[in-house]
Scaffold this motif. Structure first.
Motif, PDB file in Angstrom:
ATOM      1  N   GLY A 134       0.808  -1.210   0.000  1.00 58.88           N
ATOM      2  CA  GLY A 134       0.000   0.000   0.000  1.00 58.88           C
ATOM      3  C   GLY A 134       0.844   1.265   0.000  1.00 58.88           C
ATOM      4  N   ILE A 135       1.906   1.279   0.802  1.00 64.57           N
ATOM      5  CA  ILE A 135       2.794   2.444   0.841  1.00 64.57           C
ATOM      6  C   ILE A 135       3.453   2.660  -0.520  1.00 64.57           C
ATOM      7  CG2 ILE A 135       4.967   3.284   1.817  1.00 64.57           C
ATOM      8  CD1 ILE A 135       4.092   2.031   4.484  1.00 64.57           C
ATOM      9  N   ALA A 136       3.847   1.568  -1.162  1.00 61.95           N
ATOM     10  CA  ALA A 136       4.507   1.676  -2.461  1.00 61.95           C
ATOM     11  C   ALA A 136       3.579   2.229  -3.527  1.00 61.95           C
ATOM     12  CB  ALA A 136       5.041   0.307  -2.886  1.00 61.95           C
ATOM     13  N   ILE A 137       2.373   1.677  -3.639  1.00 69.93           N
ATOM     14  CA  ILE A 137       1.454   2.149  -4.676  1.00 69.93           C
ATOM     15  C   ILE A 137       0.977   3.556  -4.364  1.00 69.93           C
ATOM     16  CG2 ILE A 137      -0.714   1.295  -3.680  1.00 69.93           C
ATOM     17  CD1 ILE A 137       0.261   1.134  -7.377  1.00 69.93           C
ATOM     18  N   GLY A 138       0.984   3.915  -3.065  1.00 68.92           N
ATOM     19  CA  GLY A 138       0.604   5.267  -2.682  1.00 68.92           C
ATOM     20  C   GLY A 138       1.543   6.316  -3.247  1.00 68.92           C
ATOM     21  N   GLY A 139       2.809   5.981  -3.356  1.00 67.25           N
ATOM     22  CA  GLY A 139       3.774   6.915  -3.925  1.00 67.25           C
ATOM     23  C   GLY A 139       3.952   6.762  -5.415  1.00 67.25           C
ATOM     24  N   GLU A 140       3.640   5.590  -5.941  1.00 59.75           N
ATOM     25  CA  GLU A 140       3.861   5.302  -7.360  1.00 59.75           C
ATOM     26  C   GLU A 140       2.949   6.092  -8.276  1.00 59.75           C
ATOM     27  OE1 GLU A 140       4.483   3.725 -11.150  1.00 59.75           O
ATOM     28  OE2 GLU A 140       5.753   3.541  -9.386  1.00 59.75           O
ATOM     29  N   TRP A 141       1.653   6.078  -7.998  1.00 58.62           N
ATOM     30  CA  TRP A 141       0.695   6.609  -8.966  1.00 58.62           C
ATOM     31  C   TRP A 141       0.942   8.090  -9.266  1.00 58.62           C
ATOM     32  CZ3 TRP A 141      -3.247  10.303  -9.052  1.00 58.62           C
ATOM     33  CH2 TRP A 141      -4.090  10.246 -10.156  1.00 58.62           C
ATOM     34  N   GLY A 142       1.098   8.902  -8.215  1.00 55.26           N
ATOM     35  CA  GLY A 142       1.278  10.322  -8.437  1.00 55.26           C
ATOM     36  C   GLY A 142       2.513  10.633  -9.257  1.00 55.26           C
ATOM     37  N   GLY A 143       3.633  10.000  -8.925  1.00 55.91           N
ATOM     38  CA  GLY A 143       4.862  10.248  -9.676  1.00 55.91           C
ATOM     39  C   GLY A 143       4.768   9.786 -11.113  1.00 55.91           C
ATOM     40  N   ALA A 144       4.145   8.639 -11.337  1.00 56.55           N
ATOM     41  CA  ALA A 144       4.060   8.084 -12.695  1.00 56.55           C
ATOM     42  C   ALA A 144       3.198   8.940 -13.604  1.00 56.55           C
ATOM     43  CB  ALA A 144       3.520   6.654 -12.641  1.00 56.55           C
TER      44      ALA A 144
END
Length: 457
Positions: A134-144
């Motif tokens: 959850g922490i990983a996908i939380g940061g992934e989407w915005g940056g991508a």
């Protein structure tokens, strides 16, 4: 104002760089969503049996989907942490870190012993790894999505923003496809015994490919310009709280996303559990139907992303919410029929065609809610915090409603339609003049570069 001709390049960015950025965004979100939704699929057909055993199948399913929801609860934490890094250090660094975290957590899930082997430690370890996801996908989407939107040629933010969104369709297609393939290839109970672990182990290959591409990408033009003119180091989250327009956009953005998240998780996650547990269908036709819907979704996401460039993002998104909402009743009726053909057609229409009307323009729509210096934090918070209720809680809530209705779907229909009305109202309440469009962003940088900003000593 006359726009300059579109040459296919933006801010001196070559076509080769654009292709690398697009490839990086798509493969990155593919890895993240493949990993994330592997858990969602496994929660309904594997984890409820191996990690949350109970005499009541409904209780097992609720416990399993409860850990699925925990991943969404962790996503806002990841969004705030990596959103801050993305706004102050750079979008690229967030993407490398989140991909590593997600890949390691997913591979580790495939190695966790079952409840029958190590007892209560098994679900505890599973919960910890789910939180890491959850922490990983939380940061992934915005940056991508910002990598794609901020590199987009003029007039094509919707189209380029839809490219990383395609990773959701590819990840879902790969996740369900791998499960469906293993279900056919493995004899007897081998799939439930150990075969499902292969799907989680394959994540390592996708992570290596994604890292190779992402290391080639440089920061976005918008971030580089902002970094040149940033007067002082600030905390993006605090800036969002103190700015009245940003606060309004946070609330309206989360409200607009409610139905989008519910719609996806209803048809991509809950439908599998409902079809196998309540309707009595076998796993295979449901997995194949979701995979087929994901393949169709892959085509329509950029179609509606591009449509938002021509007709407006608010309008396209609101139309998508209304259409998907009204499709709920016939879709639930078809799913309840238990006919594999009817279920396949239903999922292809509602998940593959209707849902992308919202999801295609979403990245560019939310990116324009916030100025560049707080954009990564802003869109990450909107998308991830709303995801707790819009996405993570959906399978759990719908399973509970079905149980209360004795296997019927009347309460599910009422819940989805209420979310449709709220999301449509919030979407249309976002004023176009308040959006940070390309022209507004250009003015933002012009003001930042102006010597007038420098006060005399």
């Amino acid at each position: 104002m006359t726009r300059p001709p579109d040459t296919g390049e933006s801010d001196g960015v070559s076509r080769r760089e654009l292709r690398t950025v697009v490839a990086s965004s798509v493969i990155g979100t593919t890895v993240e969503w493949y990993d994330f939704f592997l858990y969602g699929t496994a929660a309904g057909i594997v984890f409820n049996k191996l990690y949350f055993p109970s005499d009541d199948p409904l209780v097992s399913t609720l416990l399993s989907f409860g850990t699925f929801a925990l991943g969404f609860i962790a996503r806002p934490i990841g969004g705030l942490i990596f959103g801050h890094i993305g706004d102050r250090v750079g979008r690229k660094r967030t993407l490398i870190a989140t991909m590593l975290i997600m890949g390691l957590a997913t591979c580790a899930i495939g190695l966790v012993p079952t409840y029958g082997t190590i007892g209560v430690a098994a679900p505890i370890i599973l919960v910890v790894l789910r939180l890491a996801q959850g922490i990983a996908i939380g940061g992934e989407w915005g940056g991508a999505v910002l990598m794609a939107v901020e590199y987009a040629p003029r007039g094509k933010r919707g189209l380029y923003g839809s490219f990383p969104q395609m990773g959701l369709a590819v990840g879902l297609m790969l996740g369900t496809g791998v499960f469906a393939g293993l279900n056919v290839a493995l004899p007897g109970d081998a799939f439930l015994s150990w075969g499902w672990r292969i799907a989680f182990g394959l994540s390592a290959i996708l992570v290596l490919v994604g890292m190779f591409i992402r290391l080639k990408v440089i920061e976005t033009p918008a971030f580089r310009k902002m970094a040149q003119h940033q007067a002082k180091a600030t905390v993006p989250a605090l800036e969002l709280v103190h700015d009245r327009r940003s606060r309004r956009h946070i609330l309206l953005g989360m409200g607009s996303r409610l139905h989008e998240g519910i719609a996806f998780n209803t048809w991509a996650v809950f439908a599998i559990s409902y079809g196998t547990g309540t309707v009595g269908m076998s796993r295979q036709p449901l997995l194949l139907s979701v995979m087929g819907a994901a393949a169709v979704m892959l085509v329509f996401i950029p179609v509606f992303g591009r449509a938002s460039d021509r007709f407006g993002r608010r309008q396209v998104f609101a139309i998508g919410a209304i259409i998907t909402g009204f499709a709920t009743y016939p879709a639930l009726a078809s799913l309840g029929s238990g006919s594999p053909l009817l279920v396949a057609v239903t999922l292809i229409v509602v998940l593959g065609i209707c849902y992308p009307i919202m999801y295609g323009p979403q990245a560019a729509f939310y990116a324009e809610l916030f100025p560049t210096n707080v954009r990564c934090t802003g869109i990450s918070f909107v998308y991830q915090f709303s995801g707790i209720f819009a996405s993570g809680m959906t399978p759990l809530i719908l399973s509970y409603l079905v149980g209360r209705a004795g296997g019927g779907y009347g309460l599910v229909l009422a819940y989805v339609l209420a979310a449709t009305v709220l999301s449509t109202i919030c979407t249309l309440a976002i004023r176009r003049r308040d959006l940070v469009t390309e022209d507004a962003e250009a003015g933002e940088f012009a003001i930042a570069a102006s010597p007038v900003r420098t006060s005399p000593r």
